[in-house]
Structure formats: structure tokens, C-alpha cells
Write an enzyme that holds these catalytic residues in place. Structure first.
Site, short mmCIF file in Angstrom:
data_model
loop_
_atom_site.label_atom_id
_atom_site.label_comp_id
_atom_site.label_asym_id
_atom_site.label_seq_id
_atom_site.Cartn_x
_atom_site.Cartn_y
_atom_site.Cartn_z
N GLY A 23 51.03 54.62 -3.77
CA GLY A 23 50.63 56.02 -3.61
C GLY A 23 51.37 56.73 -2.48
N ASN A 37 47.79 51.99 -14.43
CA ASN A 37 46.48 51.93 -13.79
C ASN A 37 46.08 53.37 -13.47
OD1 ASN A 37 44.28 51.63 -12.14
ND2 ASN A 37 45.37 50.58 -10.49
N LYS A 89 43.40 54.44 -12.26
CA LYS A 89 42.49 54.54 -11.10
C LYS A 89 41.32 55.47 -11.45
CE LYS A 89 46.29 53.24 -8.16
NZ LYS A 89 46.93 53.24 -6.85
N GLU A 106 43.25 48.43 -3.30
CA GLU A 106 42.16 49.38 -3.02
C GLU A 106 40.80 48.68 -3.07
OE1 GLU A 106 43.47 52.20 -5.95
OE2 GLU A 106 45.24 52.58 -4.72
N GLU A 109 52.07 44.08 -5.43
CA GLU A 109 51.97 45.49 -5.06
C GLU A 109 51.90 45.60 -3.53
OE1 GLU A 109 50.28 48.05 -8.42
OE2 GLU A 109 48.55 47.23 -7.38
N HIS A 128 43.05 44.34 -6.70
CA HIS A 128 43.88 45.49 -6.33
C HIS A 128 43.67 45.79 -4.85
CE1 HIS A 128 45.48 49.52 -6.06
NE2 HIS A 128 46.15 49.25 -7.17
N SER A 145 54.45 53.01 -6.32
CA SER A 145 55.30 54.21 -6.46
C SER A 145 56.42 54.05 -7.49
CB SER A 145 55.89 54.62 -5.10
OG SER A 145 54.85 54.98 -4.21
P1 13P Z 1 51.24 54.24 -7.46
O1 13P Z 1 52.19 53.99 -8.61
O2 13P Z 1 50.53 55.55 -7.57
O3 13P Z 1 51.91 54.01 -6.15
O4 13P Z 1 50.08 53.13 -7.58
C1 13P Z 1 50.42 51.81 -7.75
C2 13P Z 1 49.21 51.03 -8.04
O5 13P Z 1 48.34 50.88 -7.19
C3 13P Z 1 49.05 50.47 -9.39
O6 13P Z 1 47.99 49.58 -9.45
#
Ligand code: 13P
Length: 249
Positions: A172, A10, A12, A96, A166, A94, A211
Site C-alpha cells: 500500500g 486481495n 481487502k 494487516e 509480502e 496477512h 504495490s
Molecule cells: P498493495 O498491492 O495495495 O500494496 O497490497 C498488497 C497486499 O497487501 C496484497 O495482499
């Protein structure tokens, strides 16, 4: 039950025309893998990435979509538009999107329905915050997020989607869930689904995200209920992402 592993990146809100050429050319050096390898660029780059991966086995995903099919919805993107660019998976729910853009369980469920109706495959993201984990609510939250989707589309539709667990506290932060923590939740998700359908619970692929790095993925992938990973930051580095794919076998 053997479930194929999926390793999805992803990206982002990252990347440019130039950086994407170099990221994909790095990924194209990957040896063939028994896992399905997926990349999810931002909307403007779907066409570019679709072209760059066309001769490879890499699969395209989008990061979001409208719950509406078409019409006067300024700024939105429809499932048929995604289909025009070879998209197979659509990330939905997600954390976010849930926390920053107010996506509720019901809205996410309606997006899942629209994506299923279009023939694309939802990658349904669920997971608890740190406060929810610390107050012992991890499963309750995951179950509520799943139940809203079950209520709208039915359990049988879960054969046509992928779940990504997740935990919000791991996204992150560099603080990945341990393989055992991930396994515990994945197993519970499967048991929860099994209450509605044993066969669906065995078939659905459940990815872990938060992560993930090459140094942690191999332990995660050894867990019986972890069917792959949804990778954020580490998917922007071709070498690291390939190393993660390798640990999936
Ligand atoms: P990270 O791997 O940067 O922690 O992000 C995970 C994520 O949100 C994948 O959708």
C-alpha cells in the site's frame, strides 16, 4: 520445475454489491490465461462473487478464517462455510492481520492447519517490516514465520499451500520491491524449505505482493522464483488487474 503462475487480487475491506458487479464484469472480458486468476472479496460478498464467476475460470479466495472448526465463536467464519461458497484459497497471516489484529506466528500456523484439514488451500503470507529489513533481519523473520507452520503441520504439507512474500514496507505504499529484491528473498525461502525437503521447495508456488502494478509485474514475473503476485490496490481496477495477468503469460 514448471510452476503455474497465480495472480490473486486481495480486495481487502473494499467493494459494494454494485461495484463488485462492475469489477467482475470487467474481469470476465479477460482473455484466457495460462495463469490461475484468483479474487478475494470480503466475506459478505463471497456468495455474490461465487455466482458471478461460476462460468469462468476465475477462482475464489477468502481473506481470513477462524482456526476453530465450529461452535460458540461469535463473529468468526469457519472453513466449511467458505467451502459452501466455492472458496479454494484462504489468505492467512496477512501483515494487516498480524499487525492490526495481533495474529502471532503460532495462531497463523493453527489457521494453516485448520484450512489444510478442511481441504482448502492456505495462501500463507510472510514478510518483514522496514525496520527489520534495515537491520538485516529479512530472512530471519521470514524463516520464523515459516518455521512456526512447519513445526505444526510438517514440511510435506507445504505441497498443499501457496506462500506469498509480502514485505510490509511495500504494501500500500507504492514502493514495490524491485524484481531483484523479490527474487533474492524468494530464492532464500526456497533454500530454507529445501533444508527440510528439496522436492517440496521446488514445488511450492511463491507469490510476491506489495504495490504490484502492470508496470512492475512483468519484470517480477521474469524472475525464476517468482510464481505470481498477490495484488491489493491494483486488483480493484479491472483493466489494471487484467494487464497484470497478461504480463504473467
Ligand atoms: P498493495 O498491492 O495495495 O500494496 O497490497 C498488497 C497486499 O497487501 C496484497 O495482499
Amino acid at each position: 520445475m514448471i510452476r503455474q503462475k497465480i495472480v490473486a487480487g486481495n480486495w481487502k475491506m473494499n467493494g459494494s454489491k454494485e461495484s463488485i458487479v462492475s469489477l467482475i464484469s470487467g474481469l470476465l472480458e479477460m482473455d484466457s490465461s495460462s495463469s490461475e486468476v484468483v479474487v478475494a472479496p470480503s466475506f459478505p460478498y463471497l456468495s455474490q462473487v461465487d455466482g458471478l464467476i461460476s462460468a469462468s475460470s476465475i477462482v475464489l479466495a477468502a481473506q481470513n478464517v477462524s482456526q476453530e472448526v465450529k461452535g460458540a465463536f461469535t463473529g468468526e467464519v469457519s472453513t466449511s462455510m467458505l467451502g459452501d461458497f466455492g472458496v479454494k484459497y484462504v489468505l492467512l497471516g496477512h501483515s494487516e492481520r498480524r499487525s492490526l489484529y495481533g495474529e502471532t506466528n503460532e495462531l497463523v500456523a493453527s489457521k494453516v492447519k485448520t484450512v489444510l484439514d478442511s481441504g482448502l488451500t492456505p495462501m500463507l503470507c510472510i514478510g518483514e517490516t522496514l525496520a527489520e529489513r534495515e537491520s538485516g533481519k529479512t530472512l530471519e523473520i521470514c524463516e520464523q514465520q515459516l518455521q512456526a507452520v512447519i513445526d505444526l503441520v510438517g514440511i510435506a504439507s507445504f505441497e498443499q499451500l501457496v506462500i506469498a512474500y509480502e514485505p510490509v514496507w511495500a504494501i500500500g505504499t507504492g514502493l514495490s520491491a524491485s524484481a531483484e529484491q523479490a527474487q533474492e528473498v524468494h530464492e532464500s525461502i526456497r533454500s530454507f524449505l529445501a533444508k527440510s525437503s528439496e522436492s517440496v521447495s521446488q514445488k511450492v508456488q511463491i507469490l510476491y505482493g506489495g504495490s504490484v502494478k502492470a508496470s512492475t509485474s512483468s519484470a517480477l514475473f521474469q524472475m525464476p522464483d517468482v510464481d505470481g503476485a498477490l495484488v491489493g490496490g491494483a486488483s480493484l481496477d479491472a483493466k489494471e488487474f487484467i494487464a497484470i495477468v497478461k504480463t504473467a503469460g
